[in-house]
Design an enzyme around this catalytic site. Structure first.
Site, short mmCIF file in Angstrom:
data_model
loop_
_atom_site.label_atom_id
_atom_site.label_comp_id
_atom_site.label_asym_id
_atom_site.label_seq_id
_atom_site.Cartn_x
_atom_site.Cartn_y
_atom_site.Cartn_z
N LYS A 49 0.79 -1.36 0.03
CA LYS A 49 0.02 -0.03 -0.05
C LYS A 49 1.03 1.22 -0.05
O LYS A 49 0.76 2.17 -0.72
CB LYS A 49 -0.84 0.30 1.21
CG LYS A 49 -1.51 1.43 1.30
CD LYS A 49 -2.23 1.18 2.81
CE LYS A 49 -2.70 2.79 3.15
NZ LYS A 49 -3.85 3.34 2.34
N ASN A 79 -16.48 -7.89 0.71
CA ASN A 79 -16.15 -6.50 0.75
C ASN A 79 -14.95 -6.06 -0.01
O ASN A 79 -14.47 -5.00 0.13
CB ASN A 79 -15.83 -6.30 2.27
CG ASN A 79 -15.70 -4.76 2.24
OD1 ASN A 79 -16.14 -3.88 1.65
ND2 ASN A 79 -14.94 -4.12 3.37
N ARG A 115 -6.54 0.81 -0.64
CA ARG A 115 -7.44 0.75 0.45
C ARG A 115 -7.78 -0.28 1.28
O ARG A 115 -8.03 -1.29 0.71
CB ARG A 115 -8.97 1.22 0.03
CG ARG A 115 -10.17 1.47 0.85
CD ARG A 115 -9.84 2.51 1.74
NE ARG A 115 -11.17 2.70 2.65
CZ ARG A 115 -11.11 2.95 3.82
NH1 ARG A 115 -10.20 3.54 4.48
NH2 ARG A 115 -12.46 3.24 4.70
N CYS A 116 -7.33 -0.16 2.58
CA CYS A 116 -7.26 -1.28 3.63
C CYS A 116 -8.28 -1.13 4.57
O CYS A 116 -8.19 0.24 4.93
CB CYS A 116 -5.74 -1.81 4.02
SG CYS A 116 -4.67 -2.26 2.67
N HIS A 138 -27.18 5.58 2.93
CA HIS A 138 -26.22 5.63 1.62
C HIS A 138 -25.74 4.39 1.08
O HIS A 138 -25.53 3.69 2.17
CB HIS A 138 -24.93 6.68 2.02
CG HIS A 138 -23.95 6.48 1.03
ND1 HIS A 138 -24.31 7.00 -0.16
CD2 HIS A 138 -22.81 5.84 1.00
CE1 HIS A 138 -22.96 6.82 -0.90
NE2 HIS A 138 -22.20 6.11 -0.08
N TRP A 152 -19.35 -5.65 7.52
CA TRP A 152 -17.96 -5.16 7.48
C TRP A 152 -17.14 -5.30 8.75
O TRP A 152 -16.09 -5.06 8.98
CB TRP A 152 -17.81 -3.55 7.19
CG TRP A 152 -17.99 -3.45 5.69
CD1 TRP A 152 -18.40 -4.35 4.59
CD2 TRP A 152 -18.21 -1.94 5.08
NE1 TRP A 152 -18.50 -3.79 3.59
CE2 TRP A 152 -18.49 -2.47 3.79
CE3 TRP A 152 -18.19 -0.83 5.60
CZ2 TRP A 152 -18.56 -1.17 2.57
CZ3 TRP A 152 -18.30 0.29 4.66
CH2 TRP A 152 -18.44 -0.04 3.40
N HIS A 208 -13.37 8.29 -5.62
CA HIS A 208 -12.27 7.43 -5.49
C HIS A 208 -11.13 7.67 -6.36
O HIS A 208 -10.32 6.83 -6.66
CB HIS A 208 -12.57 5.83 -5.79
CG HIS A 208 -13.44 5.39 -4.57
ND1 HIS A 208 -15.02 5.69 -4.34
CD2 HIS A 208 -13.16 4.75 -3.43
CE1 HIS A 208 -15.48 4.99 -3.16
NE2 HIS A 208 -14.31 4.86 -2.60
N LYS A 242 -18.53 -4.72 -6.29
CA LYS A 242 -18.15 -5.44 -5.28
C LYS A 242 -17.90 -6.90 -5.92
O LYS A 242 -18.56 -7.30 -6.91
CB LYS A 242 -19.55 -5.68 -4.44
CG LYS A 242 -19.53 -4.57 -3.68
CD LYS A 242 -18.89 -4.43 -2.48
CE LYS A 242 -19.45 -3.38 -1.59
NZ LYS A 242 -18.64 -3.00 -0.32
N SER A 273 -17.99 11.82 5.85
CA SER A 273 -16.74 12.17 6.22
C SER A 273 -16.00 13.16 5.23
O SER A 273 -16.37 13.32 4.18
CB SER A 273 -15.81 10.73 6.05
OG SER A 273 -15.65 10.25 4.73
#
Length: 756
Positions: free
Chosen positions: A18, A119, A511-512, A638, A557, A691, A114, A429
């Protein structure tokens, strides 16, 4: 008995890949340095597998970003818009993954979806009329040779041609059928090249076979492999399936000339009955998925060994394996030093699962003498809370119903809250800048007090409100600076969860996530978010949304328990979130968003099981959260990065007042479905992809809003990004939102002129 597994994590034990990839994007390191880091990770992992005496070790399961993207490159399915950028091979690869905005052009990324019921997100291949399928095996063979030089002979793993065709997006006038022969030719060439390299096995992953298949689909699968398999001589081909059973094609598959067939006996609920009905061929090797590749609980040895004994009735040629790739679990419990031993002893991550395979292979003939082995770690007695269980048992129909009806509520809400036409907002966020991460790190280390931590968080919230007011957004958010992750944060504040330090799992690209573990019954002890939302609300005259994660997403999740049902866990979490919703309402928060980003994630892959096995209780778990609020309180939700068209009516039945969808990467295709189904919930299809680092122009967003109002009643339409802004930089996020607000104002003026 031989052992193997389907695939392995690839991000690095401490997320080395990453950070290397992100440093490459920032131009802090060279391509050579990035590839050296990737090679180091592969070599370290192969050594672990060799030391744990794995019989058959995979290769080519490693990726710098995504396996489906790797296959697109291998087949030269690289759209012209990326080739025309004239970037290096690696930068073209990353442009497909992330989009590109610079001196060589402005191109959006491939769509992201997906990966079946996980996930993990894959990049959707795009096939155009000018796509020329041709083989490029550079990556596959270079990684194979790396292993050979290290004294390890591997089995290359490739997503199979049938699954590739099923998941690819056809963008031109050609039909899917017109690509079949080109795909077959490429895979025939692959077989020849693998033969020339002296490989023993190759693995083709075909998870699409566990979906509902009609006769046409089965015939397509047969047609592809009848031509591909005829090319092999010494090379053995493993057809690997996972995420369910292959009931619709099992009979046909076992008659085909595969050398091995990989079958999931964890999620494949009918896999064993298929054996009982049709048997298993003597001339094939069974790769039996008996270790759960998606969850982190220790294997129940007596139960699993009993299953292996059952399988031995049908064949002696068995390789025991994982149910799916270990990509979906963390690396190893060895890195976890803070969890108590009586908790940690219950868990098995990727490396430990390899050890379990080895133990199972040695114990397979001793089932009668190991009845009590690991019985203690599979027990649930210390994880029960009778008060929580009683509360769930007393739920009735009123707990899942809200009054008055939604149409009446929406009128009351717009009047009471003062919501304008084409209301602009964000999903939740704001960018998690390095200062935010540092203050959280300092608090966790004990370097600062709770009071000092919260004082800083409140200052970030204050700045966030000011930024949004300056931009001109209508409905504001507090930024979620107190949260490390939308699920982990809530888990940390709920009784019944366990947390790791380094159990990272790849969600997409770099993305982790670090999924919390549902260890026992779930209970909320005290308010979680109220003080942050209430503080933000007092800073502005504009409405500020209270932000929560919904029970289904928290469940999906997290790593769930295996000793109680998913429904039971969802209702426990739903009650905890309901308590939080009512406290937010009591604090004066007029809009409360309960995110269900992962609603579709656990949806059974077969439609016949959608309602009975999942949707009925999942929808009720969400309704449970908001059924007791006042009519004037507006409930948002959402959802993102899934296909929602086929469950759109069920989503409407969640009875939220407003829903925001991911829509930009999927080119707003959901609009037609919303229009066709007379969707009652107010809706905000995302107008740009968060993204990707590219900043959408005012003109681009204006055109999108104009397109939306052609199909959605403007009185029910919201304007917002695709998803939360956590992963973006502050400057690019602010620039994008400014363009969003300006574009919305342009369309509002057009509507006003039209009305006048």
């Amino acid at each position: 008995m031989q052992t193997t597994f389907i695939g392995y994590p690839r991000i690095g034990k401490m997320r080395e890949l990453k950070f290397a990839v992100e440093n490459y994007w920032k131009k802090n390191i060279t391509e050579k340095s990035l590839r050296a880091t990737a090679q180091d990770i592969r070599m370290e992992q192969w050594k672990v597998m060799k030391n744990l005496r794995v019989s058959l070790i995979p290769s080519n399961d490693f990726s710098l970003y995504d396996g489906m993207l790797d296959l697109s490159v291998m087949l030269n399915a690289i759209p012209k818009k990326y080739k025309d950028l004239h970037l290096s091979e690696l930068d073209t690869y990353f442009a497909m993954a992330r989009g590109y905005q610079g001196d060589k052009g402005d191109v959006e990324a491939l769509a992201m979806k997906k990966w079946f019921n996980t996930n993990y997100h894959y990049l959707v291949p795009e096939l155009y009329d000018d796509t020329e399928i041709k083989l490029n095996t550079t990556k596959l063979f270079s990684e194979y040779q790396e292993a050979v030089k290290a004294g390890i002979k591997t089995r290359p793993v490739i997503i199979g041609p049938y699954t590739f065709l099923q998941l690819a997006s056809i963008k031109g006038n050609k039909t899917r059928e017109e690509y079949v022969n080109e795909i077959i030719t490429a895979f025939c060439q692959l077989i020849h090249q693998c033969e020339e390299k002296g490989m023993e096995w190759i693995q083709f992953d075909e998870p699409s076979l566990v979906m509902d298949l009609d006769n046409e689909s089965v015939h397509l699968f047969q047609r592809i492999y009848e031509k591909v398999l005829i090319e092999k001589s010494n090379l053995k081909v493993l057809l690997q399936t996972y995420f369910g059973d292959i009931r619709d094609c099992y009979k046909e598959l076992i008659s085909m000339p595969f050398d091995g067939i990989g079958i999931d006996f964890i999620e494949g609920r009918k896999s064993l009955s298929l054996f009982e009905q049709y048997g298993f061929p003597e001339n094939k090797t069974l790769f039996a998925g008996v270790i759960n590749g998606k969850n982190i609980w220790k294997c129940d040895y007596p139960k699993t060994l009993t299953l292996i004994c059952e399988l031995k009735k049908f064949t002696d040629d068995i390789v025991i394996s994982t149910s799916c790739s270990l990509l979906h679990v963390p690396y190893s419990i060895k890195s976890e030093n803070k969890l108590a031993d009586d908790i940690l002893e219950h868990f098995s991550f990727a490396e430990e699962k390899l050890y379990e395979l080895q133990e199972l292979s040695q114990l397979a003939d001793q089932i009668d003498s190991i009845e009590n082995i690991n019985k203690q770690v599979c027990s649930n007695q210390k994880r029960l809370n009778e008060d929580v269980r009683k509360r769930v048992s007393l739920l009735n129909e009123d707990d899942f119903s809200r009054n008055p009806i939604r149409a009446e509520r929406q009128i009351l809400q717009r009047k009471k809250i003062g919501i304008p036409q084409l209301a602009t907002t964000t999903i939740g966020s704001f960018p998690q800048i390095k200062e935010v991460k540092q203050i959280r790190k300092n608090y966790k280390k004990g370097d600062i007090s709770l009071a000092e931590y919260e004082e800083t968080i409140f200052s970030f919230i204050k700045d966030c409100i000011k930024i949004q007011e300056d931009i001109g957004l209508d409905i504001l958010v507090h930024g979620e600076y107190e949260r490390n992750d939308m699920v982990e944060f809530f888990g940390e504040n709920l009784e019944g969860y366990a947390f790791t330090d380094f159990a990272w799992v790849q969600s997409y690209g770099t993305r982790c996530v670090k999924p919390p573990i549902i260890f026992g019954d779930i209970k909320r002890e005290k308010p979680i978010t109220v003080k942050y939302s209430a503080y933000a609300d007092k800073l502005t005259k504009k409405p500020v949304k209270g932000m929560l994660t919904g029970p289904v997403t928290i469940l999906n999740w997290s790593f769930p328990r295996e000793d109680i049902t998913l429904k039971e866990m969802a209702f426990q979490i739903g009650l905890a979130i309901r308590d939080e919703v009512l406290d937010l309402e009591a604090a004066g928060i007029q809009i409360i968003q309960i995110d269900e980003a992962a609603l579709r994630e656990k949806l059974p892959l077969r439609k016949s099981e959608w309602h009975s096995e999942y949707l009925d209780w999942a929808i009720n778990a969400f309704r449970l959260c908001h059924s007791k609020v006042k009519a004037e309180t507006q409930i948002h939700t959402h959802m993102c990065y899934s296909e929602f068209d086929d469950i759109i009516k069920e989503i409407d039945c969640m009875d939220a007042d407003v829903i925001t969808f991911e829509a930009a990467r999927s080119k707003l295709i959901i609009l037609d479905t919303l229009q066709a189904t007379a969707f009652e919930t107010e809706v905000g299809p995302g107008v740009y992809d968060i993204h990707s680092p590219r900043i959408p122009s005012v003109d681009e967003i204006t055109k999108i809003i104009r397109k939306m109002i052609q199909k959605i009643n403007v009185e029910k339409l919201w304007v917002n990004p695709d998803c939360g802004l956590k992963t973006r930089g502050l400057e690019e996020a602010a620039a994008s939102l400014k363009n969003l607000v300006e574009a919305t104002e342009i369309v509002r003026n057009e509507l006003n002129q039209k009305d006048s």
